[in-house]
Design a protein around this motif. Sequence first.
Motif, mmCIF file in Angstrom:
data_model
loop_
_atom_site.group_PDB
_atom_site.id
_atom_site.type_symbol
_atom_site.label_atom_id
_atom_site.label_comp_id
_atom_site.label_asym_id
_atom_site.label_seq_id
_atom_site.Cartn_x
_atom_site.Cartn_y
_atom_site.Cartn_z
ATOM 1 N N HIS A 188 22.598 43.011 -34.185
ATOM 2 C CA HIS A 188 21.335 42.334 -33.878
ATOM 3 C C HIS A 188 20.196 43.208 -34.351
ATOM 4 N N HIS B 9 17.410 44.528 -33.021
ATOM 5 C CA HIS B 9 16.679 45.559 -32.267
ATOM 6 C C HIS B 9 16.739 46.889 -33.022
ATOM 7 N N ASP C 271 17.250 49.890 -32.333
ATOM 8 C CA ASP C 271 18.338 50.848 -32.100
ATOM 9 C C ASP C 271 19.681 50.336 -32.631
ATOM 10 N N HIS C 272 19.651 49.231 -33.390
ATOM 11 C CA HIS C 272 20.889 48.696 -34.002
ATOM 12 C C HIS C 272 20.689 48.441 -35.496
ATOM 13 N N HIS D 66 22.784 38.761 -25.032
ATOM 14 C CA HIS D 66 21.710 39.683 -25.357
ATOM 15 C C HIS D 66 20.667 38.928 -26.177
ATOM 16 N N ASP E 268 25.296 44.914 -28.275
ATOM 17 C CA ASP E 268 24.704 44.987 -26.930
ATOM 18 C C ASP E 268 25.096 43.711 -26.210
#
Length: 225
Positions: A49, A51, A53-54, A109, A139
């Motif tokens: 996804h 975000h 941090d991904h 998520h 996540d």
Amino acid sequence: MTLKYFGHSAFQITTDGGISILIDPFITGNPFAKTKAEELKAEFIIVTHAHGDHLGDAQVIADKNDTTIICVPELAWILQEEGFKTHELQIGGSYSFPFGDVRFVKAEHGSAMPDGRYAGLAAGAIISTGGKTIYHAGDTGLYGDMKLTAELYEIDYALLPIGGNYTMDFKDAALAASWLKAKLAIPMHFNTFPVIEVDPAKFVQAAERHGVQARIMGFEEEITL
Ligand code: NI
Ligand code: MN
């Protein structure tokens, strides 16, 4: 075949044929990653996804390599506009790549680009390569259809978020590992930020109480699958 962990949810699979597949390559700003994003090579990057941090350094790495980014269509369209090569894979779909098969499954998520643009649904990935099946949950909160995943696949390695707050906590993740009938569960998405601090040994103990073997990967550790 090897699996390397960079901390958070960032992993690299290197096949016996030498194909590098990065998953959620959050390297810059990841306190556990010692490697520099610029040093990483990948033929494929799986992004669960959008975000920060991904998605991480996916664009930086793809820019330097002839990389195909595998992600849901809505995220792929954004990356295509930026000039990146993508493969659109939707949840429930699977596709055969040169290294093996990838299926996207549900993740409970959200997903949006770091600037807030809508980027479709969040996913988990089931990667079948070199005779092994690896589930990277992305996540997600705990959900019952993980049992369906266990019906469809024999999971050799389940990479599960344990930090809570944004995802499952260690107890939920241990239950997930048992539902998935994972041969080995590996914790991820913990201790990167204060709100996801947890001792991963608690996950290992909880998984063992469910009869599932679990193992903490060290940061920048590489194991043979
Ligand atoms: Ni997220
Ligand atoms: Mn995350």
